[in-house]
Design a protein around this motif. Sequence first.
Motif, PDB file in Angstrom:
ATOM      1  N   LYS A 177       0.907  -1.207   0.249  1.00  0.00           N
ATOM      2  CA  LYS A 177      -0.500   0.125  -0.387  1.00  0.00           C
ATOM      3  C   LYS A 177       0.833   1.846  -0.430  1.00  0.00           C
ATOM      4  CE  LYS A 177      -3.664   2.241   2.462  1.00  0.00           C
ATOM      5  NZ  LYS A 177      -4.747   2.323   1.693  1.00  0.00           N
ATOM      6  N   CYS A 178       1.683   1.307   0.444  1.00  0.00           N
ATOM      7  CA  CYS A 178       2.486   2.875   0.630  1.00  0.00           C
ATOM      8  C   CYS A 178       3.381   2.327  -0.254  1.00  0.00           C
ATOM      9  CB  CYS A 178       3.873   2.721   2.058  1.00  0.00           C
ATOM     10  SG  CYS A 178       2.678   2.020   3.719  1.00  0.00           S
ATOM     11  N   MET A 179       3.975   1.318  -1.044  1.00  0.00           N
ATOM     12  CA  MET A 179       5.068   1.826  -1.827  1.00  0.00           C
ATOM     13  C   MET A 179       3.819   2.523  -3.386  1.00  0.00           C
ATOM     14  SD  MET A 179       7.390   1.782  -3.801  1.00  0.00           S
ATOM     15  CE  MET A 179       8.595   1.460  -3.008  1.00  0.00           C
ATOM     16  N   LYS A 180       2.662   1.264  -3.164  1.00  0.00           N
ATOM     17  CA  LYS A 180       1.747   2.406  -3.908  1.00  0.00           C
ATOM     18  C   LYS A 180       1.304   3.793  -4.360  1.00  0.00           C
ATOM     19  CE  LYS A 180      -2.753  -0.088  -5.357  1.00  0.00           C
ATOM     20  NZ  LYS A 180      -3.065  -1.227  -5.307  1.00  0.00           N
ATOM     21  N   GLU A 181       1.447   3.925  -2.703  1.00  0.00           N
ATOM     22  CA  GLU A 181       1.603   5.808  -3.225  1.00  0.00           C
ATOM     23  C   GLU A 181       2.146   6.270  -2.927  1.00  0.00           C
ATOM     24  OE1 GLU A 181       0.020   7.184   0.798  1.00  0.00           O
ATOM     25  OE2 GLU A 181      -2.002   6.152   1.189  1.00  0.00           O
ATOM     26  N   LEU A 182       3.198   6.038  -2.817  1.00  0.00           N
ATOM     27  CA  LEU A 182       4.864   7.011  -3.577  1.00  0.00           C
ATOM     28  C   LEU A 182       4.661   6.897  -5.301  1.00  0.00           C
ATOM     29  CD1 LEU A 182       8.437   5.953  -1.905  1.00  0.00           C
ATOM     30  CD2 LEU A 182       7.883   6.187  -4.524  1.00  0.00           C
ATOM     31  N   VAL A 183       4.293   5.259  -5.356  1.00  0.00           N
ATOM     32  CA  VAL A 183       3.987   5.494  -6.541  1.00  0.00           C
ATOM     33  C   VAL A 183       3.662   6.419  -8.254  1.00  0.00           C
ATOM     34  CG1 VAL A 183       4.389   4.154  -9.743  1.00  0.00           C
ATOM     35  CG2 VAL A 183       5.699   3.574  -6.491  1.00  0.00           C
ATOM     36  N   MET A 185       2.177   8.822  -6.435  1.00  0.00           N
ATOM     37  CA  MET A 185       2.128  10.153  -6.613  1.00  0.00           C
ATOM     38  C   MET A 185       3.530  10.653  -7.778  1.00  0.00           C
ATOM     39  SD  MET A 185       5.316  12.386  -5.302  1.00  0.00           S
ATOM     40  CE  MET A 185       5.886  10.711  -4.448  1.00  0.00           C
ATOM     41  N   LEU A 186       4.067  10.095  -7.928  1.00  0.00           N
ATOM     42  CA  LEU A 186       5.288  10.325  -8.466  1.00  0.00           C
ATOM     43  C   LEU A 186       4.838   9.900 -10.283  1.00  0.00           C
ATOM     44  CD1 LEU A 186       8.071   7.806  -7.963  1.00  0.00           C
ATOM     45  CD2 LEU A 186       8.053  10.284  -7.796  1.00  0.00           C
ATOM     46  N   VAL A 187       3.376   8.831 -10.436  1.00  0.00           N
ATOM     47  CA  VAL A 187       3.082   9.426 -11.682  1.00  0.00           C
ATOM     48  C   VAL A 187       2.569  10.460 -11.607  1.00  0.00           C
ATOM     49  CG1 VAL A 187       1.262   8.370 -12.808  1.00  0.00           C
ATOM     50  CG2 VAL A 187       3.072   7.010 -11.657  1.00  0.00           C
ATOM     51  N   SER A 188       1.249  11.001 -10.511  1.00  0.00           N
ATOM     52  CA  SER A 188       0.664  12.782 -10.565  1.00  0.00           C
ATOM     53  C   SER A 188       1.754  13.783 -11.268  1.00  0.00           C
ATOM     54  CB  SER A 188       0.399  12.821  -8.928  1.00  0.00           C
ATOM     55  OG  SER A 188       0.260  13.108  -8.612  1.00  0.00           O
ATOM     56  N   LYS A 189       2.880  13.239 -10.277  1.00  0.00           N
ATOM     57  CA  LYS A 189       3.988  14.840 -10.962  1.00  0.00           C
ATOM     58  C   LYS A 189       4.489  14.621 -12.189  1.00  0.00           C
ATOM     59  CE  LYS A 189       5.723  15.508  -6.171  1.00  0.00           C
ATOM     60  NZ  LYS A 189       5.431  16.748  -6.132  1.00  0.00           N
ATOM     61  N   GLY A 212       4.228  -3.727  -5.204  1.00  0.00           N
ATOM     62  CA  GLY A 212       3.599  -2.310  -5.056  1.00  0.00           C
ATOM     63  C   GLY A 212       3.608  -1.630  -6.405  1.00  0.00           C
ATOM     64  N   TYR A 213       5.438  -1.069  -6.705  1.00  0.00           N
ATOM     65  CA  TYR A 213       5.628  -0.561  -7.372  1.00  0.00           C
ATOM     66  C   TYR A 213       4.892  -1.189  -8.978  1.00  0.00           C
ATOM     67  CZ  TYR A 213       9.213   0.893 -11.190  1.00  0.00           C
ATOM     68  OH  TYR A 213      10.031   0.367 -11.276  1.00  0.00           O
ATOM     69  N   GLU A 219      -1.449  -0.532 -13.248  1.00  0.00           N
ATOM     70  CA  GLU A 219      -2.887  -0.328 -13.227  1.00  0.00           C
ATOM     71  C   GLU A 219      -2.641   1.304 -14.585  1.00  0.00           C
ATOM     72  OE1 GLU A 219      -3.015   0.741  -9.673  1.00  0.00           O
ATOM     73  OE2 GLU A 219      -3.783  -1.438  -8.894  1.00  0.00           O
ATOM     74  N   MET A 220      -1.636   1.859 -14.239  1.00  0.00           N
ATOM     75  CA  MET A 220      -1.871   3.583 -15.199  1.00  0.00           C
ATOM     76  C   MET A 220      -1.231   3.095 -16.436  1.00  0.00           C
ATOM     77  SD  MET A 220      -2.050   5.671 -12.884  1.00  0.00           S
ATOM     78  CE  MET A 220      -2.912   5.798 -11.718  1.00  0.00           C
ATOM     79  N   GLN A 221      -1.091   1.348 -16.989  1.00  0.00           N
ATOM     80  CA  GLN A 221      -1.140   1.229 -18.041  1.00  0.00           C
ATOM     81  C   GLN A 221       0.558   2.227 -18.269  1.00  0.00           C
ATOM     82  OE1 GLN A 221      -4.761   1.647 -20.362  1.00  0.00           O
ATOM     83  NE2 GLN A 221      -4.949  -0.419 -19.573  1.00  0.00           N
TER      84      GLN A 221
END
Length: 349
Positions: A177-183, A185-189, A212-213, A219-221
């Motif tokens: 879960k934590c790694m998913k949040e981190l990645v 966030m990177l995609v959103s940037k 998670g990564y 999911e973001m393809q």
Amino acid sequence: MGNMGKKVTMQQIADAAGVSKFAVSRALTGKPGVSEQTREMIVKTAGQLGYFKTETKRFPVESQPVRSSKPVQSGTILILFPNIRSQNRSSLYWGPVFDGISARLNEQGMDILTLTEPSSDRMFSVLNPEAISGIITVGSISTPILLEIYRLQIPLVMVDHEDPAIHGDTVFTDNIKCMKELVLMLVSKGYRRFQFAGQLPDAASFRERWLGYRTVLEEMQLSVMQQADLLGPDLEVIQKAITEMPLADIPEVIVCTNDHTAVMVVRALQSRGVVVPERCAVTGFDNTSADEPILATVHINKENLGIRAVDQLMWRMDHPHEPYERKLIYSELVVRDEYHASREQDQGE
């Protein structure tokens, strides 16, 4: 089909492990004739197939002493804390985990026995298993040692480790879960070109972070060709991969399994004149290196991991028959956007 307790055969283990039946029998009886590596692999395979599961009912009902209704626990708790890799008291990660365990045990009035060099042959000849009321393992523990514990039928909680051969309670950071949040966030940037770096064969938590990564990229393809060398097996291989990577192949961001790896990746990039984080950002996990230009990390409350492991063990000692549990503890994402600004302020003061 109602034959649940059917024993796994040596032949089945041999087939699954890709070795001879002879090797399996030597490995499982602890006789010479197979290398330590092969033995570990055979034992693991046997465990995965459930070979040990039917052998020990972990809490035989008839011999369970009837507990008085007093919740007070007594006895000695064994902490297994093998000093391998950086697993020791001075580690920025493992030290606080250990402190959390011992503080909580002291609070509960339990005696503590810590073993840092466990070996399955010596361990239980030295110890009197009768005197040990529970065991907490910290970090990676070899399968043969875990099987020794298993056979003694002593309540067990593992921190940051699991083993397919062992059915027991575990306490982990919620790595996926934590790694998913981190990645995310990177995609959103706006980051799109990713690589992952870390010693994957190493630890259960590292593999979960990798999972998670990958989940987010999927999911973001975002299709990413992962460079195999960046996954280890050790830091030297990862460092070499970065030092020798064609400049055009250096991604926009390298997501690392932990801060320790991230620092090494940052230095390897800088040694080539790659500007971090502008040209290539680097993220960590576990928040042990605040002074480095790591764009983001996850702050793990390490003491809390230890405290919750003790709580789980206390609960398990009172509820020997409940199903095993895997406790996941959420950790905060730390993003250092203002990394450079705050650095300049610090230096200007």
